[in-house]
Design a protein around this motif. Structure first.
Motif, PDB file in Angstrom:
ATOM      1  N   CYS A   1      -1.207  11.395   9.104  1.00  0.00           N
ATOM      2  CA  CYS A   1      -1.346  10.330  10.088  1.00  0.00           C
ATOM      3  C   CYS A   1      -0.986   9.009   9.420  1.00  0.00           C
ATOM      4  O   CYS A   1      -1.156   8.832   8.227  1.00  0.00           O
ATOM      5  N   LEU A   2      -0.479   8.115  10.222  1.00  0.00           N
ATOM      6  CA  LEU A   2      -0.086   6.806   9.723  1.00  0.00           C
ATOM      7  C   LEU A   2      -1.305   5.898   9.658  1.00  0.00           C
ATOM      8  O   LEU A   2      -2.220   6.017  10.475  1.00  0.00           O
ATOM      9  N   PRO A   3      -1.324   4.989   8.703  1.00  0.00           N
ATOM     10  CA  PRO A   3      -2.446   4.052   8.636  1.00  0.00           C
ATOM     11  C   PRO A   3      -2.440   3.132   9.848  1.00  0.00           C
ATOM     12  O   PRO A   3      -1.392   2.888  10.451  1.00  0.00           O
ATOM     13  N   PRO A   4      -3.599   2.595  10.219  1.00  0.00           N
ATOM     14  CA  PRO A   4      -3.650   1.697  11.382  1.00  0.00           C
ATOM     15  C   PRO A   4      -2.858   0.418  11.120  1.00  0.00           C
ATOM     16  O   PRO A   4      -2.764  -0.049   9.993  1.00  0.00           O
TER      17      PRO A   4
ATOM     18  N   PRO B   1      18.338   6.352   6.368  1.00  0.00           N
ATOM     19  CA  PRO B   1      17.178   7.097   6.882  1.00  0.00           C
ATOM     20  C   PRO B   1      16.142   7.433   5.812  1.00  0.00           C
ATOM     21  O   PRO B   1      14.953   7.506   6.117  1.00  0.00           O
ATOM     22  N   MET B   2      16.561   7.614   4.565  1.00  0.00           N
ATOM     23  CA  MET B   2      15.591   7.931   3.520  1.00  0.00           C
ATOM     24  C   MET B   2      14.691   6.725   3.231  1.00  0.00           C
ATOM     25  O   MET B   2      13.474   6.881   3.054  1.00  0.00           O
ATOM     26  N   MET B   3      15.268   5.542   3.187  1.00  0.00           N
ATOM     27  CA  MET B   3      14.462   4.343   2.979  1.00  0.00           C
ATOM     28  C   MET B   3      13.512   4.138   4.150  1.00  0.00           C
ATOM     29  O   MET B   3      12.338   3.805   3.974  1.00  0.00           O
ATOM     30  N   TYR B   4      14.017   4.353   5.377  1.00  0.00           N
ATOM     31  CA  TYR B   4      13.192   4.232   6.578  1.00  0.00           C
ATOM     32  C   TYR B   4      12.014   5.206   6.513  1.00  0.00           C
ATOM     33  O   TYR B   4      10.862   4.817   6.739  1.00  0.00           O
ATOM     34  N   ASP B   5      12.285   6.452   6.195  1.00  0.00           N
ATOM     35  CA  ASP B   5      11.227   7.465   6.114  1.00  0.00           C
ATOM     36  C   ASP B   5      10.225   7.147   5.012  1.00  0.00           C
ATOM     37  O   ASP B   5       9.020   7.311   5.193  1.00  0.00           O
ATOM     38  N   ARG B   6      10.714   6.686   3.868  1.00  0.00           N
ATOM     39  CA  ARG B   6       9.826   6.355   2.761  1.00  0.00           C
ATOM     40  C   ARG B   6       8.873   5.218   3.137  1.00  0.00           C
ATOM     41  O   ARG B   6       7.671   5.283   2.880  1.00  0.00           O
ATOM     42  N   LEU B   7       9.410   4.171   3.772  1.00  0.00           N
ATOM     43  CA  LEU B   7       8.569   3.059   4.210  1.00  0.00           C
ATOM     44  C   LEU B   7       7.589   3.493   5.292  1.00  0.00           C
ATOM     45  O   LEU B   7       6.416   3.087   5.288  1.00  0.00           O
ATOM     46  N   LEU B   8       8.058   4.322   6.218  1.00  0.00           N
ATOM     47  CA  LEU B   8       7.203   4.791   7.301  1.00  0.00           C
ATOM     48  C   LEU B   8       6.049   5.634   6.773  1.00  0.00           C
ATOM     49  O   LEU B   8       4.890   5.422   7.137  1.00  0.00           O
TER      50      LEU B   8
ATOM     51  N   ALA C   1       4.792   5.693   3.791  1.00  0.00           N
ATOM     52  CA  ALA C   1       3.908   4.916   2.921  1.00  0.00           C
ATOM     53  C   ALA C   1       3.061   3.920   3.729  1.00  0.00           C
ATOM     54  O   ALA C   1       2.160   3.297   3.184  1.00  0.00           O
ATOM     55  N   GLY C   2       3.376   3.775   5.016  1.00  0.00           N
ATOM     56  CA  GLY C   2       2.633   2.835   5.846  1.00  0.00           C
ATOM     57  C   GLY C   2       3.045   1.396   5.646  1.00  0.00           C
ATOM     58  O   GLY C   2       2.304   0.480   5.982  1.00  0.00           O
ATOM     59  N   LYS C   3       4.229   1.177   5.089  1.00  0.00           N
ATOM     60  CA  LYS C   3       4.692  -0.171   4.778  1.00  0.00           C
ATOM     61  C   LYS C   3       5.813  -0.647   5.695  1.00  0.00           C
ATOM     62  O   LYS C   3       6.309  -1.764   5.539  1.00  0.00           O
ATOM     63  N   LEU C   4       6.226   0.180   6.649  1.00  0.00           N
ATOM     64  CA  LEU C   4       7.371  -0.165   7.491  1.00  0.00           C
ATOM     65  C   LEU C   4       7.090  -1.395   8.347  1.00  0.00           C
ATOM     66  O   LEU C   4       7.907  -2.313   8.402  1.00  0.00           O
ATOM     67  N   ASP C   5       5.948  -1.447   9.009  1.00  0.00           N
ATOM     68  CA  ASP C   5       5.643  -2.590   9.874  1.00  0.00           C
ATOM     69  C   ASP C   5       5.573  -3.892   9.088  1.00  0.00           C
ATOM     70  O   ASP C   5       6.093  -4.920   9.534  1.00  0.00           O
ATOM     71  N   VAL C   6       4.934  -3.851   7.940  1.00  0.00           N
ATOM     72  CA  VAL C   6       4.828  -5.055   7.105  1.00  0.00           C
ATOM     73  C   VAL C   6       6.224  -5.504   6.673  1.00  0.00           C
ATOM     74  O   VAL C   6       6.567  -6.690   6.732  1.00  0.00           O
ATOM     75  N   TYR C   7       7.046  -4.559   6.251  1.00  0.00           N
ATOM     76  CA  TYR C   7       8.414  -4.850   5.810  1.00  0.00           C
ATOM     77  C   TYR C   7       9.233  -5.461   6.951  1.00  0.00           C
ATOM     78  O   TYR C   7       9.909  -6.474   6.774  1.00  0.00           O
ATOM     79  N   LEU C   8       9.166  -4.848   8.140  1.00  0.00           N
ATOM     80  CA  LEU C   8       9.956  -5.337   9.268  1.00  0.00           C
ATOM     81  C   LEU C   8       9.482  -6.714   9.734  1.00  0.00           C
ATOM     82  O   LEU C   8      10.296  -7.562  10.093  1.00  0.00           O
ATOM     83  N   ARG C   9       8.193  -6.957   9.711  1.00  0.00           N
ATOM     84  CA  ARG C   9       7.676  -8.278  10.103  1.00  0.00           C
ATOM     85  C   ARG C   9       8.087  -9.354   9.091  1.00  0.00           C
ATOM     86  O   ARG C   9       8.372 -10.490   9.459  1.00  0.00           O
ATOM     87  N   LYS C  10       8.141  -8.961   7.818  1.00  0.00           N
ATOM     88  CA  LYS C  10       8.586  -9.899   6.786  1.00  0.00           C
ATOM     89  C   LYS C  10      10.060 -10.254   6.985  1.00  0.00           C
ATOM     90  O   LYS C  10      10.440 -11.430   6.923  1.00  0.00           O
ATOM     91  N   ILE C  11      10.887  -9.260   7.259  1.00  0.00           N
ATOM     92  CA  ILE C  11      12.316  -9.488   7.528  1.00  0.00           C
ATOM     93  C   ILE C  11      12.478 -10.355   8.764  1.00  0.00           C
ATOM     94  O   ILE C  11      13.286 -11.295   8.790  1.00  0.00           O
TER      95      ILE C  11
END
Length: 117
Positions: free
Chosen positions: A17-20, A43-50, A52-62
């Motif tokens: 499950c993904l972190p909240p 896609p590998m970078m996307y999956d790795r960030l997803l 790890a639960g860091k995708l939202d933080v990364y996308l908001r920073k960008i």
């Protein structure tokens, strides 16, 4: 962190499950464009960030970085060309046209340097 499994038929599947998410605001234009770019081209970078639960933080920073850069570039171009409040009061259509062209130029640069890099 201990990994648990659920048995479905003859197979055990990990309970992943993904972190909240801390921030419920919708993602902006540049963050959404970066997300689509990562899905399609990295896609590998996307999956790795997803995972790890860091995708939202990364996308908001960008998204925040790109929006800030666009605003800064537009303000710089407007100052360089002498587009100010006096022009806005005197000739609104010309002011809007110039500001739109500045924003288009700034977005083109930001998309190339930040979003699609």
């Amino acid at each position: 962190m201990e990994l648990t499994y659920t048995k479905i038929g003859d197979y055990y599947y990990p309970d992943l499950c993904l972190p909240p998410v801390d921030d419920d605001r919708p993602l902006g234009k540049y963050g959404t464009l970066r997300k689509t770019y990562l899905k399609q081209h990295h896609p590998m970078m996307y999956d790795r960030l997803l995972l790890a639960g860091k995708l939202d933080v990364y996308l908001r920073k960008i998204d925040a970085l790109a929006a800030e850069q666009v605003d800064r570039i537009v303000a710089g171009l407007a100052a360089k060309e002498g587009v100010d409040e006096q022009l806005k009061a005197a000739d609104q259509l010309r002011w809007v046209g110039l500001m739109n062209s500045f924003k288009a130029a700034a977005e083109e640069q930001i998309l190339r340097e930040i979003v699609y890099a």
